[in-house]
Design a protein around this motif. Structure first.
Motif, mmCIF file in Angstrom:
data_model
loop_
_atom_site.group_PDB
_atom_site.id
_atom_site.type_symbol
_atom_site.label_atom_id
_atom_site.label_comp_id
_atom_site.label_asym_id
_atom_site.label_seq_id
_atom_site.Cartn_x
_atom_site.Cartn_y
_atom_site.Cartn_z
ATOM 1 N N ILE A 108 32.031 -10.219 41.388
ATOM 2 C CA ILE A 108 33.078 -10.234 40.366
ATOM 3 C C ILE A 108 32.506 -9.630 39.083
ATOM 4 O O ILE A 108 31.570 -10.187 38.509
ATOM 5 C CB ILE A 108 33.589 -11.667 40.105
ATOM 6 C CG1 ILE A 108 34.100 -12.290 41.399
ATOM 7 C CG2 ILE A 108 34.673 -11.663 39.030
ATOM 8 C CD1 ILE A 108 34.310 -13.776 41.339
ATOM 9 N N ASP A 166 41.281 -20.804 41.218
ATOM 10 C CA ASP A 166 40.358 -20.767 40.079
ATOM 11 C C ASP A 166 39.186 -19.815 40.377
ATOM 12 O O ASP A 166 39.122 -19.222 41.458
ATOM 13 C CB ASP A 166 39.832 -22.169 39.773
ATOM 14 C CG ASP A 166 39.311 -22.882 41.011
ATOM 15 O OD1 ASP A 166 38.754 -22.219 41.914
ATOM 16 O OD2 ASP A 166 39.458 -24.114 41.093
ATOM 17 N N ASP A 167 38.274 -19.713 39.422
ATOM 18 C CA ASP A 167 37.097 -18.834 39.560
ATOM 19 C C ASP A 167 36.262 -19.185 40.790
ATOM 20 O O ASP A 167 35.759 -18.309 41.485
ATOM 21 C CB ASP A 167 36.179 -18.946 38.330
ATOM 22 C CG ASP A 167 36.848 -18.504 37.046
ATOM 23 O OD1 ASP A 167 37.959 -17.940 37.107
ATOM 24 O OD2 ASP A 167 36.246 -18.719 35.978
ATOM 25 N N ARG A 168 36.114 -20.462 41.040
ATOM 26 C CA ARG A 168 35.309 -20.922 42.178
ATOM 27 C C ARG A 168 35.887 -20.386 43.489
ATOM 28 O O ARG A 168 35.166 -19.871 44.346
ATOM 29 C CB ARG A 168 35.255 -22.457 42.185
ATOM 30 C CG ARG A 168 34.367 -23.067 43.247
ATOM 31 C CD ARG A 168 34.408 -24.582 43.190
ATOM 32 N NE ARG A 168 35.759 -25.129 43.224
ATOM 33 C CZ ARG A 168 36.469 -25.311 44.338
ATOM 34 N NH1 ARG A 168 35.977 -24.976 45.508
ATOM 35 N NH2 ARG A 168 37.683 -25.823 44.280
ATOM 36 N N LYS A 179 35.418 -16.598 44.061
ATOM 37 C CA LYS A 179 34.082 -16.214 44.545
ATOM 38 C C LYS A 179 33.985 -16.243 46.076
ATOM 39 O O LYS A 179 33.127 -15.585 46.650
ATOM 40 C CB LYS A 179 33.014 -17.114 43.926
ATOM 41 C CG LYS A 179 32.834 -16.828 42.445
ATOM 42 C CD LYS A 179 31.901 -17.807 41.772
ATOM 43 C CE LYS A 179 31.828 -17.498 40.289
ATOM 44 N NZ LYS A 179 31.302 -18.560 39.492
ATOM 45 N N MET A 232 40.587 -12.273 31.994
ATOM 46 C CA MET A 232 41.321 -13.513 32.298
ATOM 47 C C MET A 232 41.335 -14.453 31.093
ATOM 48 O O MET A 232 42.317 -15.144 30.859
ATOM 49 C CB MET A 232 40.722 -14.214 33.515
ATOM 50 C CG MET A 232 41.037 -13.502 34.816
ATOM 51 S SD MET A 232 40.477 -14.426 36.260
ATOM 52 C CE MET A 232 38.827 -13.796 36.491
ATOM 53 N N ASP A 233 40.237 -14.467 30.325
ATOM 54 C CA ASP A 233 40.158 -15.351 29.156
ATOM 55 C C ASP A 233 41.070 -14.914 28.014
ATOM 56 O O ASP A 233 41.656 -15.749 27.337
ATOM 57 C CB ASP A 233 38.718 -15.445 28.637
ATOM 58 C CG ASP A 233 37.838 -16.274 29.556
ATOM 59 O OD1 ASP A 233 38.379 -17.021 30.400
ATOM 60 O OD2 ASP A 233 36.605 -16.164 29.425
ATOM 61 N N PHE A 291 36.253 -11.842 33.976
ATOM 62 C CA PHE A 291 36.327 -13.126 33.279
ATOM 63 C C PHE A 291 36.809 -12.929 31.836
ATOM 64 O O PHE A 291 37.585 -13.720 31.321
ATOM 65 C CB PHE A 291 34.976 -13.847 33.324
ATOM 66 C CG PHE A 291 34.551 -14.171 34.720
ATOM 67 C CD1 PHE A 291 35.214 -15.130 35.471
ATOM 68 C CD2 PHE A 291 33.487 -13.492 35.306
ATOM 69 C CE1 PHE A 291 34.823 -15.427 36.777
ATOM 70 C CE2 PHE A 291 33.085 -13.778 36.610
ATOM 71 C CZ PHE A 291 33.762 -14.740 37.342
ATOM 72 N N ASP A 292 36.336 -11.852 31.207
ATOM 73 C CA ASP A 292 36.784 -11.544 29.843
ATOM 74 C C ASP A 292 38.286 -11.297 29.811
ATOM 75 O O ASP A 292 38.992 -11.825 28.953
ATOM 76 C CB ASP A 292 36.050 -10.304 29.295
ATOM 77 C CG ASP A 292 34.542 -10.522 29.173
ATOM 78 O OD1 ASP A 292 34.125 -11.704 29.112
ATOM 79 O OD2 ASP A 292 33.804 -9.527 29.146
ATOM 80 N N ASP A 311 31.790 -8.877 35.284
ATOM 81 C CA ASP A 311 31.906 -9.745 34.105
ATOM 82 C C ASP A 311 33.199 -9.491 33.350
ATOM 83 O O ASP A 311 33.800 -10.411 32.792
ATOM 84 C CB ASP A 311 30.715 -9.538 33.163
ATOM 85 C CG ASP A 311 29.415 -10.053 33.776
ATOM 86 O OD1 ASP A 311 29.476 -10.929 34.666
ATOM 87 O OD2 ASP A 311 28.344 -9.570 33.364
#
Length: 187
Positions: free
Chosen positions: A71, A60-62, A65, A79-80, A76-77, A73
């Protein structure tokens, strides 16, 4: 059965061994992404030069990191909004085996959408190498039965789960540089 396969895999990974396991894309050869000797075994098994980087999986994102200094921004866009498996190449990797990091100081990481991988990564609590289960230069196997005998014999553990991904293909790969540059490496 699922949990038993996760436990057996973790045992092998912690001992520096190689596993053959189903991912969200194709069957993969995996090892502890922080263990240089284990990563070297993957290169040997695939008969691949270590100048050709490998992909890592994180839960996951955690967890991401822990292995990437910054990372973008945009990651995240992407991946979403992306429905298909996507591997992102990041600048400035952290806490990974040196021989896993590309010469330009980047690392390719994917957060898989797969229950087995998610459980394995969470319980292992670390990044795992994921490279297609083939000898370098040969076709990527589209199902378990296409995996070469040398690969099957060369790993320390073969995960015993149903082969659900007949005709699966590798993930797309996008490189996101810290300077904002985006480059499609593999569609």
């Amino acid at each position: 059965m699922f949990q038993k396969e996760v436990q057996e895999s973790i045992k092998v990974l912690k001992q520096g061994g190689l596993i053959l396991y189903p991912t969200d894309t194709v069957w993969g050869i995996g090892c502890d992404a922080t263990n240089e000797a284990a990563v070297e075994k993957v290169f040997k098994l695939k008969q691949r030069h270590d100048s050709k980087a490998l992909i890592c999986l994180v839960a996951d994102d955690r967890m991401l990191k822990k292995y990437v200094k910054k990372i973008p921004d945009a990651a995240f866009d992407i991946m979403d909004i992306e429905d298909n498996p996507i591997t992102i190449i990041y600048d400035e990797p952290l806490n990974l085996a040196k021989n896993l990091i590309a010469k330009d100081n980047t690392i390719a990481i994917r957060i898989p959408d797969n229950d087995f991988c998610f459980q394995l990564l969470r319980k292992f609590n670390g990044a795992i190498v994921s490279t297609s289960a083939n000898i370098s230069g040969q076709a990527t196997p589209k199902s378990f039965k296409e995996i070469h005998e040398d690969i099957l014999k060369g790993v320390d553990y073969v995960v015993n789960l149903p082969d659900e991904k007949i005709g699966a293909k590798p993930s797309s790969i996008i490189k996101l540089s810290n300077d904002g540059k985006v480059q499609v490496i593999r569609k």
